[in-house]
Design an enzyme around this catalytic site. Structure first.
Site, PDB file in Angstrom:
ATOM      1  N   ASN A 106     -10.753  26.118  21.514  1.00  0.00           N
ATOM      2  CA  ASN A 106     -10.054  25.471  20.297  1.00  0.00           C
ATOM      3  C   ASN A 106      -8.875  26.201  20.150  1.00  0.00           C
ATOM      4  O   ASN A 106      -8.754  27.445  20.211  1.00  0.00           O
ATOM      5  CB  ASN A 106     -11.200  25.561  19.050  1.00  0.00           C
ATOM      6  CG  ASN A 106     -10.578  24.940  17.883  1.00  0.00           C
ATOM      7  OD1 ASN A 106     -10.126  23.801  18.073  1.00  0.00           O
ATOM      8  ND2 ASN A 106     -10.862  25.402  16.879  1.00  0.00           N
ATOM      9  N   HIS A 108      -6.716  26.923  16.651  1.00  0.00           N
ATOM     10  CA  HIS A 108      -6.795  26.818  15.200  1.00  0.00           C
ATOM     11  C   HIS A 108      -5.482  27.534  14.222  1.00  0.00           C
ATOM     12  O   HIS A 108      -4.789  28.339  14.872  1.00  0.00           O
ATOM     13  CB  HIS A 108      -8.071  27.842  14.714  1.00  0.00           C
ATOM     14  CG  HIS A 108      -8.166  27.721  13.270  1.00  0.00           C
ATOM     15  ND1 HIS A 108      -8.512  26.551  12.653  1.00  0.00           N
ATOM     16  CD2 HIS A 108      -7.943  28.696  12.228  1.00  0.00           C
ATOM     17  CE1 HIS A 108      -8.615  27.035  11.256  1.00  0.00           C
ATOM     18  NE2 HIS A 108      -8.086  28.010  10.849  1.00  0.00           N
ATOM     19  N   SER A 135      -4.217  30.706  16.716  1.00  0.00           N
ATOM     20  CA  SER A 135      -5.439  31.358  17.667  1.00  0.00           C
ATOM     21  C   SER A 135      -5.839  30.337  18.528  1.00  0.00           C
ATOM     22  O   SER A 135      -6.199  29.392  18.029  1.00  0.00           O
ATOM     23  CB  SER A 135      -6.309  31.894  16.750  1.00  0.00           C
ATOM     24  OG  SER A 135      -5.884  32.898  15.764  1.00  0.00           O
ATOM     25  N   ASP A 144     -14.577  28.104  13.635  1.00  0.00           N
ATOM     26  CA  ASP A 144     -13.669  28.847  13.895  1.00  0.00           C
ATOM     27  C   ASP A 144     -13.756  30.428  14.210  1.00  0.00           C
ATOM     28  O   ASP A 144     -13.077  31.243  13.470  1.00  0.00           O
ATOM     29  CB  ASP A 144     -12.666  28.691  12.656  1.00  0.00           C
ATOM     30  CG  ASP A 144     -12.061  27.103  12.517  1.00  0.00           C
ATOM     31  OD1 ASP A 144     -12.068  26.559  13.426  1.00  0.00           O
ATOM     32  OD2 ASP A 144     -12.024  26.674  11.307  1.00  0.00           O
TER      33      ASP A 144
HETATM   34  C1  GAR Z   1      -2.991  21.460  15.072  1.00  0.00           C
HETATM   35  O1  GAR Z   1      -1.936  22.165  14.209  1.00  0.00           O
HETATM   36  C2  GAR Z   1      -3.954  22.258  15.382  1.00  0.00           C
HETATM   37  O2  GAR Z   1      -4.123  23.709  15.415  1.00  0.00           O
HETATM   38  C3  GAR Z   1      -4.807  21.662  14.191  1.00  0.00           C
HETATM   39  O3  GAR Z   1      -4.396  20.658  14.035  1.00  0.00           O
HETATM   40  C4  GAR Z   1      -3.194  20.127  14.606  1.00  0.00           C
HETATM   41  C5  GAR Z   1      -3.148  19.050  15.609  1.00  0.00           C
HETATM   42  O4  GAR Z   1      -1.997  18.718  15.882  1.00  0.00           O
HETATM   43  N1  GAR Z   1      -6.093  21.919  14.335  1.00  0.00           N
HETATM   44  C6  GAR Z   1      -7.136  22.525  13.354  1.00  0.00           C
HETATM   45  O5  GAR Z   1      -6.583  22.428  12.118  1.00  0.00           O
HETATM   46  C7  GAR Z   1      -8.545  22.717  13.848  1.00  0.00           C
HETATM   47  N2  GAR Z   1      -9.248  23.053  12.616  1.00  0.00           N
HETATM   48  P1  GAR Z   1      -1.696  17.860  17.026  1.00  0.00           P
HETATM   49  O6  GAR Z   1      -2.696  16.554  17.290  1.00  0.00           O
HETATM   50  O7  GAR Z   1      -0.295  17.232  17.388  1.00  0.00           O
HETATM   51  O8  GAR Z   1      -2.170  18.740  18.382  1.00  0.00           O
END
Ligand code: GAR
Length: 195
Positions: A106, A108, A135, A144
């Site tokens: 994942n 985060h 991370s 997480d």
């Molecule tokens: C990213 O910033 C990712 O790190 C976050 O959502 C966004 C997705 O963007 N993830 C979380 O918050 C997970 N808890 P993307 O769809 O453009 O990759």
């Protein structure tokens, strides 16, 4: 090595991962799977010739086990060796994770163990942190949590808003996740630190 990527939204991290799996890279994308049939990332995956599927979580009305059983159908049919959560915004249960232990990664948007959960950038700004980041970690049943496989840092500017900080961190997400995926695909799980 076959990699399934799970998304919920725009899928910019999915694109970064998919576009990295070329040439002598030991992995290839086998499926992009979303809990939202309208996720923009599904179109971006299909444009790249990657198989896509969606299992809408809403009809399951909070029955996570039933949702995961439905999710497992297209997922297992794709026979992934690794599963990359890339902006996948559903919490997975312990049985789902335990059955795939060590094979789910994942990304985060915080420097774990700081700021698990949501609103990471607003929380970093509110705390007056001088640096933020992202991370990549192995997924364990705790949210997480799980061994960190890589982190990237960015400075927090005095006039940062959650949106401006998120944008700066996202640039690093797109570098970090492909770099960690490649290392993991090559059997290296020692933590990576960027820049
Ligand atoms: C990213 O910033 C990712 O790190 C976050 O959502 C966004 C997705 O963007 N993830 C979380 O918050 C997970 N808890 P993307 O769809 O453009 O990759």
């Amino acid at each position: 090595m076959r990699v399934a990527i799970l998304i919920s939204g725009g899928g910019s991290n999915m694109v970064a991962l998919a576009d990295s799996m070329v040439g002598d890279h030991p992995a290839r994308p086998c499926l992009v799977l979303s809990n939202d049939p309208a996720a923009a990332g599904l179109v971006r995956a299909a444009e790249r010739g990657i198989a896509t599927a969606a299992v809408d979580h809403r009809p399951f009305r909070g029955d996570r086990a039933a949702f995961e059983a439905a999710l497992a159908d297209p997922l297992e049919a794709a026979r992934p060796d690794l599963i990359c959560l890339a902006g996948f915004m559903r919490i997975l249960t312990a049985p789902f994770i335990d059955r795939r232990r060590g094979r789910i990664l994942n990304i985060h948007p915080s420097l774990l163990p700081k700021y698990r959960g949501l609103d990471t950038h607003a929380r970093a700004i509110a705390a007056g942190d001088a640096e933020a980041g992202c991370s990549v970690h192995e997924v364990t049943p705790e949210l997480d949590d799980g061994p960190v496989l890589g982190q990237a840092r960015v400075p927090v500017a005095p006039d940062d808003t959650p949106a401006s900080l998120a944008a700066r961190v996202l640039v690093m997400e797109h570098r970090l996740y492909p770099a960690v995926l490649r290392r993991v695909a090559e059997g290296d799980r020692t933590p990576l630190r960027l820049p």
